[in-house]
Write an enzyme that holds these catalytic residues in place. Structure first.
Site, PDB file in Angstrom:
ATOM      1  N   GLY A 248      41.413  27.678  33.044  1.00  0.00           N
ATOM      2  CA  GLY A 248      40.759  27.600  33.976  1.00  0.00           C
ATOM      3  C   GLY A 248      39.829  26.456  34.864  1.00  0.00           C
ATOM      4  O   GLY A 248      38.390  26.428  35.161  1.00  0.00           O
ATOM      5  N   GLU A 285      46.316  26.742  28.471  1.00  0.00           N
ATOM      6  CA  GLU A 285      46.863  28.056  29.324  1.00  0.00           C
ATOM      7  C   GLU A 285      46.500  27.163  31.074  1.00  0.00           C
ATOM      8  O   GLU A 285      45.320  27.977  31.446  1.00  0.00           O
ATOM      9  CB  GLU A 285      46.670  28.865  28.960  1.00  0.00           C
ATOM     10  CG  GLU A 285      46.867  29.679  28.058  1.00  0.00           C
ATOM     11  CD  GLU A 285      45.657  31.169  27.602  1.00  0.00           C
ATOM     12  OE1 GLU A 285      45.209  30.750  28.251  1.00  0.00           O
ATOM     13  OE2 GLU A 285      47.001  31.213  26.463  1.00  0.00           O
ATOM     14  N   PRO A 286      46.267  26.063  30.796  1.00  0.00           N
ATOM     15  CA  PRO A 286      45.880  25.918  32.596  1.00  0.00           C
ATOM     16  C   PRO A 286      47.090  26.334  33.835  1.00  0.00           C
ATOM     17  O   PRO A 286      47.866  26.480  33.685  1.00  0.00           O
ATOM     18  CB  PRO A 286      46.050  24.358  32.961  1.00  0.00           C
ATOM     19  CG  PRO A 286      46.964  24.288  32.027  1.00  0.00           C
ATOM     20  CD  PRO A 286      47.729  25.163  30.750  1.00  0.00           C
ATOM     21  N   ARG A 288      45.570  27.021  37.563  1.00  0.00           N
ATOM     22  CA  ARG A 288      44.742  26.723  38.769  1.00  0.00           C
ATOM     23  C   ARG A 288      44.669  25.365  39.135  1.00  0.00           C
ATOM     24  O   ARG A 288      45.580  24.417  39.781  1.00  0.00           O
ATOM     25  CB  ARG A 288      43.744  26.742  39.098  1.00  0.00           C
ATOM     26  CG  ARG A 288      42.722  26.547  40.973  1.00  0.00           C
ATOM     27  CD  ARG A 288      40.792  27.272  40.546  1.00  0.00           C
ATOM     28  NE  ARG A 288      40.910  28.138  40.264  1.00  0.00           N
ATOM     29  CZ  ARG A 288      41.004  29.591  40.629  1.00  0.00           C
ATOM     30  NH1 ARG A 288      40.815  30.174  41.810  1.00  0.00           N
ATOM     31  NH2 ARG A 288      41.137  30.241  39.792  1.00  0.00           N
ATOM     32  N   ARG A 324      42.452  35.286  49.260  1.00  0.00           N
ATOM     33  CA  ARG A 324      41.220  34.747  48.203  1.00  0.00           C
ATOM     34  C   ARG A 324      39.875  35.362  49.076  1.00  0.00           C
ATOM     35  O   ARG A 324      38.946  35.380  48.541  1.00  0.00           O
ATOM     36  CB  ARG A 324      41.328  33.499  47.291  1.00  0.00           C
ATOM     37  CG  ARG A 324      42.517  32.954  47.143  1.00  0.00           C
ATOM     38  CD  ARG A 324      42.667  31.944  45.875  1.00  0.00           C
ATOM     39  NE  ARG A 324      41.503  32.032  45.198  1.00  0.00           N
ATOM     40  CZ  ARG A 324      40.608  30.665  44.644  1.00  0.00           C
ATOM     41  NH1 ARG A 324      40.244  30.642  45.971  1.00  0.00           N
ATOM     42  NH2 ARG A 324      39.396  30.776  44.361  1.00  0.00           N
ATOM     43  N   TYR A 328      37.833  37.213  46.953  1.00  0.00           N
ATOM     44  CA  TYR A 328      35.977  36.827  46.338  1.00  0.00           C
ATOM     45  C   TYR A 328      35.651  35.588  47.146  1.00  0.00           C
ATOM     46  O   TYR A 328      34.216  35.648  46.781  1.00  0.00           O
ATOM     47  CB  TYR A 328      36.862  35.426  45.746  1.00  0.00           C
ATOM     48  CG  TYR A 328      38.019  35.900  44.659  1.00  0.00           C
ATOM     49  CD1 TYR A 328      37.803  36.845  43.531  1.00  0.00           C
ATOM     50  CD2 TYR A 328      39.115  35.306  45.541  1.00  0.00           C
ATOM     51  CE1 TYR A 328      39.157  37.315  42.915  1.00  0.00           C
ATOM     52  CE2 TYR A 328      40.770  35.683  43.885  1.00  0.00           C
ATOM     53  CZ  TYR A 328      40.563  36.844  43.196  1.00  0.00           C
ATOM     54  OH  TYR A 328      41.381  36.873  42.530  1.00  0.00           O
ATOM     55  N   CYS A 354      44.896  44.591  60.093  1.00  0.00           N
ATOM     56  CA  CYS A 354      43.243  44.942  61.123  1.00  0.00           C
ATOM     57  C   CYS A 354      42.727  45.436  60.077  1.00  0.00           C
ATOM     58  O   CYS A 354      42.768  46.718  59.598  1.00  0.00           O
ATOM     59  CB  CYS A 354      44.339  46.576  61.369  1.00  0.00           C
ATOM     60  SG  CYS A 354      45.831  46.119  62.603  1.00  0.00           S
ATOM     61  N   GLU A 355      42.079  44.435  59.599  1.00  0.00           N
ATOM     62  CA  GLU A 355      41.005  44.481  58.519  1.00  0.00           C
ATOM     63  C   GLU A 355      39.887  43.348  59.096  1.00  0.00           C
ATOM     64  O   GLU A 355      39.639  42.310  59.390  1.00  0.00           O
ATOM     65  CB  GLU A 355      41.481  43.973  57.422  1.00  0.00           C
ATOM     66  CG  GLU A 355      42.541  44.952  56.422  1.00  0.00           C
ATOM     67  CD  GLU A 355      42.069  46.577  55.418  1.00  0.00           C
ATOM     68  OE1 GLU A 355      40.517  46.637  55.197  1.00  0.00           O
ATOM     69  OE2 GLU A 355      42.558  46.545  55.042  1.00  0.00           O
ATOM     70  N   TYR A 382      46.920  30.852  43.136  1.00  0.00           N
ATOM     71  CA  TYR A 382      46.866  32.471  43.681  1.00  0.00           C
ATOM     72  C   TYR A 382      46.917  32.840  45.200  1.00  0.00           C
ATOM     73  O   TYR A 382      45.591  33.622  45.402  1.00  0.00           O
ATOM     74  CB  TYR A 382      44.794  32.599  43.522  1.00  0.00           C
ATOM     75  CG  TYR A 382      44.888  32.543  41.470  1.00  0.00           C
ATOM     76  CD1 TYR A 382      45.816  32.994  40.524  1.00  0.00           C
ATOM     77  CD2 TYR A 382      44.311  31.119  41.046  1.00  0.00           C
ATOM     78  CE1 TYR A 382      45.835  33.034  39.187  1.00  0.00           C
ATOM     79  CE2 TYR A 382      44.323  31.001  39.356  1.00  0.00           C
ATOM     80  CZ  TYR A 382      45.311  31.718  38.460  1.00  0.00           C
ATOM     81  OH  TYR A 382      44.654  31.427  37.651  1.00  0.00           O
TER      82      TYR A 382
HETATM   83  N1  LLP Z   1      44.802  32.506  30.342  1.00  0.00           N
HETATM   84  C1  LLP Z   1      44.708  33.519  30.608  1.00  0.00           C
HETATM   85  C2  LLP Z   1      44.733  34.653  29.641  1.00  0.00           C
HETATM   86  C3  LLP Z   1      43.919  33.918  31.956  1.00  0.00           C
HETATM   87  O1  LLP Z   1      44.106  34.946  32.608  1.00  0.00           O
HETATM   88  C4  LLP Z   1      44.891  33.408  33.202  1.00  0.00           C
HETATM   89  C5  LLP Z   1      44.014  33.297  34.339  1.00  0.00           C
HETATM   90  C6  LLP Z   1      44.934  31.770  32.663  1.00  0.00           C
HETATM   91  C7  LLP Z   1      44.745  31.873  31.291  1.00  0.00           C
HETATM   92  C8  LLP Z   1      44.427  30.671  33.862  1.00  0.00           C
HETATM   93  O2  LLP Z   1      43.929  30.254  34.405  1.00  0.00           O
HETATM   94  P1  LLP Z   1      42.832  29.052  35.526  1.00  0.00           P
HETATM   95  O3  LLP Z   1      43.673  27.800  34.757  1.00  0.00           O
HETATM   96  O4  LLP Z   1      44.158  29.500  36.831  1.00  0.00           O
HETATM   97  O5  LLP Z   1      42.218  29.346  36.130  1.00  0.00           O
HETATM   98  N2  LLP Z   1      42.776  35.537  41.400  1.00  0.00           N
HETATM   99  C9  LLP Z   1      41.657  34.136  40.694  1.00  0.00           C
HETATM  100  C10 LLP Z   1      41.954  33.835  39.477  1.00  0.00           C
HETATM  101  C11 LLP Z   1      41.979  34.702  38.367  1.00  0.00           C
HETATM  102  C12 LLP Z   1      42.787  34.610  36.869  1.00  0.00           C
HETATM  103  C13 LLP Z   1      43.164  35.089  36.144  1.00  0.00           C
HETATM  104  N3  LLP Z   1      43.429  34.541  35.006  1.00  0.00           N
HETATM  105  C14 LLP Z   1      41.181  32.927  41.891  1.00  0.00           C
HETATM  106  O6  LLP Z   1      42.114  33.416  43.220  1.00  0.00           O
HETATM  107  O7  LLP Z   1      40.294  32.414  42.134  1.00  0.00           O
END
Ligand code: LLP
Length: 426
Positions: A248, A285-286, A288, A324, A328, A354-355, A382
């Site tokens: 996150g 669980e990183p 991004r 993205r 978003y 075409c959007e 992503y």
């Molecule tokens: N663990 C779990 C259970 C998750 O659902 C996620 C992301 C992560 C770890 C990794 O999170 P991160 O470190 O990448 O923030 N498509 C969206 C982001 C969706 C994230 C979904 N879950 C975007 O482009 O912003």
């Protein structure tokens, strides 16, 4: 020559002699050789980002499981696995990719709210390290599947700490109203139930509160709540060997100022120690924050289309490559690969799909001509993993740069590739 903006570019992406490059390679030369749209990643940027977490966790039992949904291309997985990562998966497809990339199965954890029986069976067969279970119903199915194959599935229960991650509602996952995790008040009973299941072996607890988090406080809150739960679960007689705090952590898309991973985790581990849980194995669980700023997408300007109300810059990358902004309203910086002198004009940078939602950036000041190359920054996470074939557009080529060395880690998809699984009517 360095341009004025070079200091604010992500690490390992820089202007040299008036040309944007990734590590030692010029993007213009790479685009000429491989075509556009083109994703280019810096391996050093990923390893540096990982280093921040590794330094904070040094000396503790831990496992950093890269959340491969952020970018699941095999060459990216290999880079992180060779640097010591485990992998966080969310589907049977990601499991096969993880294995293909050479990760040790015990270093895989399986997250997600909707695992199927077939996915559970396959994950048990290869011997993954942990299932992060998200509901009582899922727990019971996993118990039954594991007993069928004569195994005890290692489980951790994802708890919903009900904290506001202060991020986009679509990527906030730790609040009561989301579909994720087991509610705080049901956690102890769920653990007591799990401990009685003959197909399960309780190994940990986990939470994940959202994505693109740029503040420390939601993490501190979540940690407090998770530790309160660990205390209550252990008092009820079930031991918790590992604590998984999810991913996150945000990145800098545009003057965002997330805490550096090392700083955040030094602070969090301090709290963990202060509360007396410093002996537990830590899982993270990183996604991004490991790969997001390591990638750029190079695109060619096809047409200038000045208008009465808006000026459009039509480029050859689109919402299918970079979803993205459309999904978003996310902001990605867009910079010229070879900046031109002269006054900039304000453009909406849009793709050929075409959007009306097919835009990459709005109201961007750029001095450009048709044929110029632009780089969409922070495109490592992503983007390719959410790319589609909409408008029968093939997914882009991906390159991994390691110093001077360039590896094609994904070839451009052809129309034939896209039609391969279809059949004509007799
Ligand atoms: N663990 C779990 C259970 C998750 O659902 C996620 C992301 C992560 C770890 C990794 O999170 P991160 O470190 O990448 O923030 N498509 C969206 C982001 C969706 C994230 C979904 N879950 C975007 O482009 O912003």
């Amino acid at each position: 020559m360095k341009t004025a903006s070079s200091h604010s570019l992500p690490p390992h992406i820089h202007y040299l002699d008036g040309q944007l490059g990734v590590e030692q390679r010029s993007l213009e030369a790479l685009a000429r050789e491989h075509g556009t749209p083109l994703f280019v990643y810096s391996q050093a940027a990923m390893l540096d980002a990982l280093g921040g977490y590794q330094r904070a966790l040094a000396g503790r039992e831990h496992l950093i499981c890269y959340a491969m949904k952020a970018n699941s291309t095999l060459g990216i997985l290999q880079s992180l696995v060779r640097a010591g990562c485990g992998l966080d998966i969310v589907s049977g497809g990601e499991l096969e990719r993880a294995l293909a990339a050479g990760v040790t199965p015990e270093r895989i954890i399986f997250s997600g709210v909707g695992k199927t029986r077939a996915e559970m069976r396959r994950a048990l067969a290869v011997g993954i390290g942990c299932f992060n279970v998200e509901s009582r119903a899922e727990l019971d199915v996993l118990d039954a599947v594991a007993q069928e194959v004569g195994q005890r599935a290692p489980v951790s229960i994802r708890v919903n700490p009900n904290v506001d991650a202060k991020t986009h509602p679509y990527i906030s996952t730790g609040l009561k109203g989301n579909k994720f995790g087991i509610a705080h008040e049901d956690v102890v009973a769920t653990y007591q139930h799990a401990a009685t299941c003959r197909g399960l072996r309780v190994v940990g607890i986990d939470c994940h509160i959202g994505s693109q988090i740029t503040q420390t406080e939601p993490y501190l809150d979540a940690m407090d709540r998770v530790l309160d739960l660990v205390q209550a679960i252990e008092t009820s007689g079930v031991a918790i060997a590992h604590i998984d705090f999810g991913g996150g952590l945000g990145i800098d898309y545009n003057a965002d100022a997330p805490p550096p991973a090392q700083q955040l985790w030094t602070q969090l581990l301090h709290k963990l120690d202060a509360r007396g849980f410093g002996d537990r194995k830590i899982l993270l669980e990183p996604g991004r924050s490991l790969v997001g700023n390591a990638g750029v997408c190079v695109t060619e300007v096809l047409y200038l289309k000045p208008g009465e109300q808006k000026n459009f810059l039509i480029v050859d990358a689109a919402m299918n490559d970079l979803p993205r902004p459309a999904m978003y309203e996310a902001f990605h910086r867009i910079v010229p690969v070879a900046p031109r002198p002269g006054a900039p004009t304000t453009w909406d940078v849009v793709g050929p799909v075409c959007e009306s939602g097919d835009w990459l950036g709005r109201d961007r000041a750029l001095a450009v001509q048709a044929g110029d190359l632009l780089a969409v920054l922070s495109a490592g996470a992503y983007c390719m993993s959410m790319a589609s074939n909409y408008n029968t557009r093939g997914r882009a080529t991906e390159l991994l740069v390691q110093g001077e060395q360039v590896t094609v880690i994904r070839q451009r998809e052809t129309a034939a590739d896209q039609m391969r699984l279809e059949s004509l009517l007799p």
